[in-house]
Design an enzyme around this catalytic site. Structure first.
Site, mmCIF file in Angstrom:
data_model
loop_
_atom_site.group_PDB
_atom_site.id
_atom_site.type_symbol
_atom_site.label_atom_id
_atom_site.label_comp_id
_atom_site.label_asym_id
_atom_site.label_seq_id
_atom_site.Cartn_x
_atom_site.Cartn_y
_atom_site.Cartn_z
ATOM 1 N N SER A 254 0.853 -1.187 0.000
ATOM 2 C CA SER A 254 0.000 0.000 0.000
ATOM 3 C C SER A 254 0.891 1.240 0.000
ATOM 4 O O SER A 254 2.108 1.135 0.099
ATOM 5 C CB SER A 254 -0.902 0.002 1.230
ATOM 6 O OG SER A 254 -0.130 0.291 2.378
ATOM 7 N N LYS A 255 0.240 2.389 -0.095
ATOM 8 C CA LYS A 255 0.961 3.667 -0.167
ATOM 9 C C LYS A 255 2.000 3.807 0.953
ATOM 10 O O LYS A 255 3.032 4.426 0.772
ATOM 11 C CB LYS A 255 -0.036 4.831 -0.070
ATOM 12 C CG LYS A 255 -0.920 4.910 -1.292
ATOM 13 C CD LYS A 255 -0.884 6.315 -1.925
ATOM 14 C CE LYS A 255 -1.437 6.304 -3.342
ATOM 15 N NZ LYS A 255 -2.896 6.198 -3.365
ATOM 16 N N ARG A 256 1.669 3.226 2.098
ATOM 17 C CA ARG A 256 2.574 3.222 3.235
ATOM 18 C C ARG A 256 3.976 2.734 2.862
ATOM 19 O O ARG A 256 4.971 3.121 3.449
ATOM 20 C CB ARG A 256 1.979 2.211 4.215
ATOM 21 C CG ARG A 256 2.012 2.462 5.635
ATOM 22 C CD ARG A 256 0.924 1.662 6.370
ATOM 23 N NE ARG A 256 0.705 0.307 5.933
ATOM 24 C CZ ARG A 256 1.481 -0.723 6.228
ATOM 25 N NH1 ARG A 256 2.572 -0.544 6.923
ATOM 26 N NH2 ARG A 256 1.162 -1.931 5.813
ATOM 27 N N HIS A 257 4.040 1.808 1.897
ATOM 28 C CA HIS A 257 5.325 1.239 1.496
ATOM 29 C C HIS A 257 6.035 2.090 0.445
ATOM 30 O O HIS A 257 7.096 1.711 -0.032
ATOM 31 C CB HIS A 257 5.123 -0.167 0.920
ATOM 32 C CG HIS A 257 4.573 -1.150 1.896
ATOM 33 N ND1 HIS A 257 3.276 -1.570 1.862
ATOM 34 C CD2 HIS A 257 5.150 -1.783 2.944
ATOM 35 C CE1 HIS A 257 3.068 -2.439 2.850
ATOM 36 N NE2 HIS A 257 4.189 -2.578 3.515
ATOM 37 N N GLY A 258 5.446 3.221 0.085
ATOM 38 C CA GLY A 258 6.048 4.030 -0.981
ATOM 39 C C GLY A 258 5.228 3.896 -2.245
ATOM 40 O O GLY A 258 4.005 3.808 -2.173
#
Ligand code: GLU
Ligand code: ZN
Length: 475
Positions: A254-258
């Site tokens: 997800s966006k959390r991972h970049g």
């Protein structure tokens, strides 16, 4: 090859640039279709008008075009099953819902949200599984008339045959759903709009889809899709549910991972060839130790049987390694053309011959195209800002050294990387400097940076006049 020509589809609900996990499913679907000599259909699932914008639809088309996942039928290219946008097929869904109602495979459900919620809580409290309880399955004509007189809103529910359902999934194997597990589900909302379970089933049936390759978040939709298709007299497609793509922490990517969108990888200077190659190896392997596979290699080797049923974690390092491999394999014209956008974005205006000539000295070290401006800035502008380390290197050079380098280079004939190297080495000898100590201040003065492509080649490209002028300015 199978007897019935293979027809696969990718059916995104556009909401911006595609998520790489979604693209990986699309890629497997596309590779399977191409390997089988079948047809690849793009269907845009845009019935949720509140979420889908024209820009998002255009973004999907652009992402697929950039990746080279071409489709044979779709909203932009047409085909025998037009239209390919679900928002333009509402009448078709209505007709099929009516048919299911007329056959008794669907019924009107008048339960209100509150009633459903109350009964759900009661079921939970009694230790029963929640889910629609079949309340309106067998309403009498009088009850229906009473609701209609009240003008009560209703949804259309599918009468899910109460038996065990088995999905013989190509990736997951046999997936069993026990009797009672799959409840009657909504096909048409009270405002008349179709739920995707209806739309997907009707479209897969009418479009003659033979294999549905999609993410395993939709696994529980498969028996529902299949039941609707069977009720409409069709044969369900084969399903292949591909595991999700995870982040390095093994949580769904997800966006959390970049970066997660195709657009963000494009902007970070990844080549579509590398991304396609990388995503193909995420949960699939050709069965040998090859890691660099061209589009044709992938098509040739791909099969759904070797797709792993376990989720795979995204590894940016491996993607970056592959990206460098592909950068090195491009010819200089092509690589230059790909770098151009990143250079102009940084305000650099390269002339094509110089750009082409510069490619051999950067391609080995460039991991992503975004590195091109920093490596080549010195060549395409005379407006250099010294970075701090460069300024330090110049300050540490022996007194008058850069002027003596300029003098020496004035005399070099012809102006080539070899003659420049020889001249710089000879001068270093006279000055009793190691090659590193001799080259560093020259690099700093000429490129403005402590890192650059190989120095003699850089000077060769820059030309004698610009080189000596920069040395004298700095010295
Ligand atoms: N439109 C659905 C999605 O984007 C896919 C439906 C399907 O592939 O059956 O998640
Ligand atoms: Zn009901």
């Amino acid at each position: 090859m199978s007897e019935v020509p293979v027809r696969c589809r990718f059916a995104p609900a556009p909401s911006g640039s595609l998520h790489v996990g979604n693209v990986r499913s699309a890629l497997f679907s596309w590779l399977f279709a191409r390997h089988q000599g079948g047809t690849f259909v793009l269907r845009v699932e845009d019935t949720d008008a509140s979420r889908v914008t024209e820009e998002a639809v255009a973004g999907v088309l652009e992402d697929l075009r950039w990746l080279g996942l071409d489709h044979d039928e779709g909203p932009d290219v047409g085909g025998p099953h037009e239209p390919y946008r679900q928002s333009q097929r509402l009448e078709i869904y209505r007709e099929h819902a009516d048919r299911l109602l007329a056959q008794g495979d669907a019924y009107h459900c008048y339960c209100t949200g509150e009633e459903l919620e109350q009964r759900r809580k009661a079921a939970m409290a009694a230790g029963q599984a929640p889910g629609y309880d079949g309340h309106c399955r067998a309403l009498t004509p009088e009850q229906v008339a009473a609701f209609d007189a009240e003008r009560r809103a209703s949804v259309v529910r599918f009468r899910m045959p109460d038996r065990e359902w088995v999905v013989d999934d190509i990736v997951k194997g046999e997936v069993r759903f026990a009797p009672g597990q799959l409840r009657d589900f909504v096909l048409v909302r009270s405002d008349g709009s179709p739920v995707f379970l209806l739309a997907v089933a009707v479209d897969d049936l009418l479009m003659g889809i033979t294999h549905v390759v999609r993410g395993d978040d939709l696994l529980a939709s498969a028996p529902r899709n299949a039941a609707v298709i069977e009720a409409l007299g069709g044969t369900p497609p084969r399903y292949a549910h591909v595991p999700q793509v995870l982040g390095p922490d093994r949580q769904p990517l997800s966006k959390r991972h970049g970066s997660t969108s195709v657009e963000s990888f494009r902007e970070q200077g990844f080549l579509p060839e590398a991304l396609v190659n990388y995503l193909a190896l995420l949960g699939w392997s050709p069965g040998d130790d090859r890691e660099v596979l061209s589009r044709d290699d992938l098509i040739e080797a791909f099969d759904l049987e070797r797709v792993s049923s376990n989720p795979a974690a995204f590894d940016t390092e491996k993607l970056t390694w592959l990206n460098n491999r592909y950068i090195r394999s491009l010819d200089d014209d092509e690589l230059g053309a790909r770098c151009l956008h990143f250079l102009t974005e940084e305000g650099l205006m390269p002339d094509p011959p110089t750009l082409r000539a510069a490619m051999p000295i950067v391609k080995e070290r460039m991991k992503t195209l975004t590195e091109a401006p920093a490596l080549l800035r010195f060549l395409f502008t005379d407006d250099l800002e010294l970075n701090e380390k460069a300024a330090g290197l110049i300050a540490k050079a022996p007194d008058g050294y850069l002027g003596r380098v300029a003098d020496a280079l004035e005399a070099v004939e012809p102006w080539t990387a070899e003659t420049i190297t020889a001249e710089l080495d000879a001068l270093a000898g006279r000055e009793s400097l190691s090659r590193t100590k001799a080259f560093q201040p020259v690099r700093a003065a000429v490129t403005g940076s402590n890192v650059s492509p190989p120095l003699p080649e850089s000077l060769d490209l820059l030309g004698r006049d610009r080189t000596t002028e920069r040395l004298r300015d700095a010295g």
